[in-house]
Design an enzyme around this catalytic site. Sequence first.
Site, mmCIF file in Angstrom:
data_model
loop_
_atom_site.group_PDB
_atom_site.id
_atom_site.type_symbol
_atom_site.label_atom_id
_atom_site.label_comp_id
_atom_site.label_asym_id
_atom_site.label_seq_id
_atom_site.Cartn_x
_atom_site.Cartn_y
_atom_site.Cartn_z
ATOM 1 N N GLU A 1 19.039 21.108 29.564
ATOM 2 C CA GLU A 1 17.763 21.488 30.199
ATOM 3 C C GLU A 1 18.023 22.076 31.586
ATOM 4 O OE1 GLU A 1 15.094 18.166 30.484
ATOM 5 O OE2 GLU A 1 13.349 19.429 30.868
ATOM 6 N N GLY B 1 7.438 16.028 33.849
ATOM 7 C CA GLY B 1 6.645 14.810 33.957
ATOM 8 C C GLY B 1 7.494 13.576 33.794
ATOM 9 N N ALA B 2 8.616 13.735 33.028
ATOM 10 C CA ALA B 2 9.435 12.547 32.750
ATOM 11 C C ALA B 2 10.849 12.668 33.286
ATOM 12 C CB ALA B 2 9.479 12.298 31.239
ATOM 13 N N THR C 1 13.644 15.229 36.045
ATOM 14 C CA THR C 1 13.787 16.378 36.955
ATOM 15 C C THR C 1 15.249 16.786 36.982
ATOM 16 O OG1 THR C 1 13.257 17.248 39.160
ATOM 17 C CG2 THR C 1 14.122 14.988 39.069
ATOM 18 N N GLN C 2 15.476 18.117 37.069
ATOM 19 C CA GLN C 2 16.840 18.636 36.998
ATOM 20 C C GLN C 2 17.176 19.410 38.271
ATOM 21 O OE1 GLN C 2 15.532 17.163 33.774
ATOM 22 N NE2 GLN C 2 14.646 19.194 34.013
HETATM 23 N N1 ADP Z 1 -1.656 22.971 36.636
HETATM 24 C C1 ADP Z 1 -0.958 21.852 36.884
HETATM 25 N N2 ADP Z 1 -1.108 21.178 38.031
HETATM 26 C C2 ADP Z 1 -0.379 20.072 38.292
HETATM 27 N N3 ADP Z 1 0.557 19.567 37.436
HETATM 28 C C3 ADP Z 1 0.713 20.215 36.265
HETATM 29 C C4 ADP Z 1 -0.007 21.382 35.923
HETATM 30 N N4 ADP Z 1 0.420 21.792 34.694
HETATM 31 C C5 ADP Z 1 1.371 20.922 34.294
HETATM 32 N N5 ADP Z 1 1.524 19.980 35.234
HETATM 33 C C6 ADP Z 1 2.460 18.864 35.212
HETATM 34 O O1 ADP Z 1 3.760 19.417 35.146
HETATM 35 C C7 ADP Z 1 4.587 18.513 34.435
HETATM 36 C C8 ADP Z 1 5.216 19.248 33.253
HETATM 37 O O2 ADP Z 1 6.097 18.360 32.731
HETATM 38 P P1 ADP Z 1 6.735 18.578 31.251
HETATM 39 O O3 ADP Z 1 7.503 19.848 31.248
HETATM 40 O O4 ADP Z 1 5.643 18.413 30.235
HETATM 41 O O5 ADP Z 1 7.670 17.313 31.158
HETATM 42 P P2 ADP Z 1 9.239 17.178 30.951
HETATM 43 O O6 ADP Z 1 9.868 18.470 31.390
HETATM 44 O O7 ADP Z 1 9.639 16.010 31.818
HETATM 45 O O8 ADP Z 1 9.422 16.911 29.506
HETATM 46 C C9 ADP Z 1 3.695 17.350 33.990
HETATM 47 O O9 ADP Z 1 3.755 16.309 34.943
HETATM 48 C C10 ADP Z 1 2.316 17.967 34.008
HETATM 49 O O10 ADP Z 1 1.303 16.993 34.247
HETATM 50 CA CA CA Z 2 9.601 20.614 31.273
#
Ligand code: ADP
Ligand code: CA
Length: 490
Positions: A169, A198-199, A201-202
């Site tokens: 990733e 959301g879960a 960070t890289q």
């Molecule tokens: N318009 C927005 N404003 C604020 N946060 C957002 C918005 N769109 C997406 N997010 C947030 O960005 C993050 C996207 O994470 P995601 O790619 O789904 O997770 P991961 O990469 O950890 O699997 C989530 O925390 C989501 O709530």
């Molecule tokens: Ca992501």
Amino acid sequence: KEKPKNPWHKAVVIFIAVLGIIAIVALVTTAVLQNKPLQQKFKYGIVLDAGSSHTAVYIYEWPAEKENDTGRVKQKHFCQVKGPGISSYSLSPEQAGHSLRLCIQEAVLNVPRRRHHETPLYLGATAGMRLLRMENQSLCDQVLGSVEKVLQSTPFDYQGARIISGQEEGAFGWVTVNYLSDRLKQGSGTTGALDLGGASTQITFATNQDETGESAENTVTFRLYGNDYFLYTHSFLCYGKDQVLKLALAQQTQAGASTLLDPCFNQGYSTNLSYSSVYSSPCITTQKPLAAGEGFTHRGTGNALQCQEVVRRIFNFSGCTFSHCSFNGVYQPPLQGQFGAFSAYYFVMNFLNLTSDTLENNMEKMARYCSTPWTQIKQQFPNVKEKYLAEYCFSGTYILFLLTHGYNFTSDTWSNIKFIKKISGSDAGWTLGYMLNLTNMIPAEAPDTPPLPHAGYVTLLLFTSLLLFLILLCSLRSLWVRCTSQRQII
Ligand SMILES: Nc1ncnc2c1ncn2[C@@H]1O[C@H](COP(=O)(O)OP(=O)(O)O)[C@@H](O)[C@H]1O
Ligand SMILES: [Ca+2]
């Protein structure tokens, strides 16, 4: 006495002139047409990004005969799947596959039918599914199975659905950023990639080869277009902004009180949370407090400095066994060069208007935002999703802390970070790099370029034909002069 003029002389000279001109025009047009790219034939690729909070479908397009050129693949279409990430369907796995249908239908309409069978389709799942796999391998397999069933039934060339590693990733996010900003060919300086989900960070950036020796698990090497890249990368599972909020809430509710006064939420904000919504995450290792009831009232007091202390407690800065660490004992070499920060970094910092200011000014703006009463925030941003709006004080404070105390960006190097959503029309993220790698569209060696680019070839040709034409003209003129002067000799 004048020698009778030979009527044919004039005709001959004109005939040769016309012939010469036709020859030159014919030469130039064939050459140009010969090299003109054939009817632009496009190829397509589709990647589904199954994130912890959402799934997104990206369709990429590129000119078929140029697929080995850098920077040619462009994002043609994007579709955000309605509903949560696929890991949220663990209790009804069939729904996971079903949730993708609308965006798949859009993809079918956006790729020409005659290309469907040759269009590769990939699904990569990230931290949300890594956490579900940690919790329950069987449910994880059922969710992937349900997704697989739907994707196999599409007209595309299905290439598999899998959970990608944090390393992939990070590394593919770096490939995307540098491919789109055309930094891979010249072998010039590259841009680091900062991805906040959301879960997880890289952080990924190119470093010197000797820096990679300390930690093999944090090293990825690429040979692209004849250049070797030694990358440092790390993916912090549970340090995406949603999971880190749960970490903070769990830490603040250890006493099991019925009300939590949280400085990371605006004054006047109040909601009821269940303890299970916090402690059910595999990221939370502390037990739910015994004294706790079903839930607690989560109340905001809006104090940025106190919020920084809450955030600080999520990090562990002791126990580094390497020459340098970021946090939690993770190796990190000294930061190098420019960085692109995308996904939630962009969403949060762009909303808070913290993308183009100094670190000091950003800290002040953050403090002002956190101390703004919740009623005023809601009035000011009536159209922003309440879940996002309520968390911006926490998320912004977390990002500032993560980048400075976590990764060691300082007020001097802060300006090296660019918060980006897209680069030349394509979203910054791991999906493009993932597809480029799997479709071998970034060759290890630089493809041999024609000695002259098309434009250069045509210019050279035009120049020589003009020269030819001038020589022809001069020889015709001398021929003409000789003919007419013969007449005077007599
Ligand atoms: N318009 C927005 N404003 C604020 N946060 C957002 C918005 N769109 C997406 N997010 C947030 O960005 C993050 C996207 O994470 P995601 O790619 O789904 O997770 P991961 O990469 O950890 O699997 C989530 O925390 C989501 O709530
Ligand atoms: Ca992501």
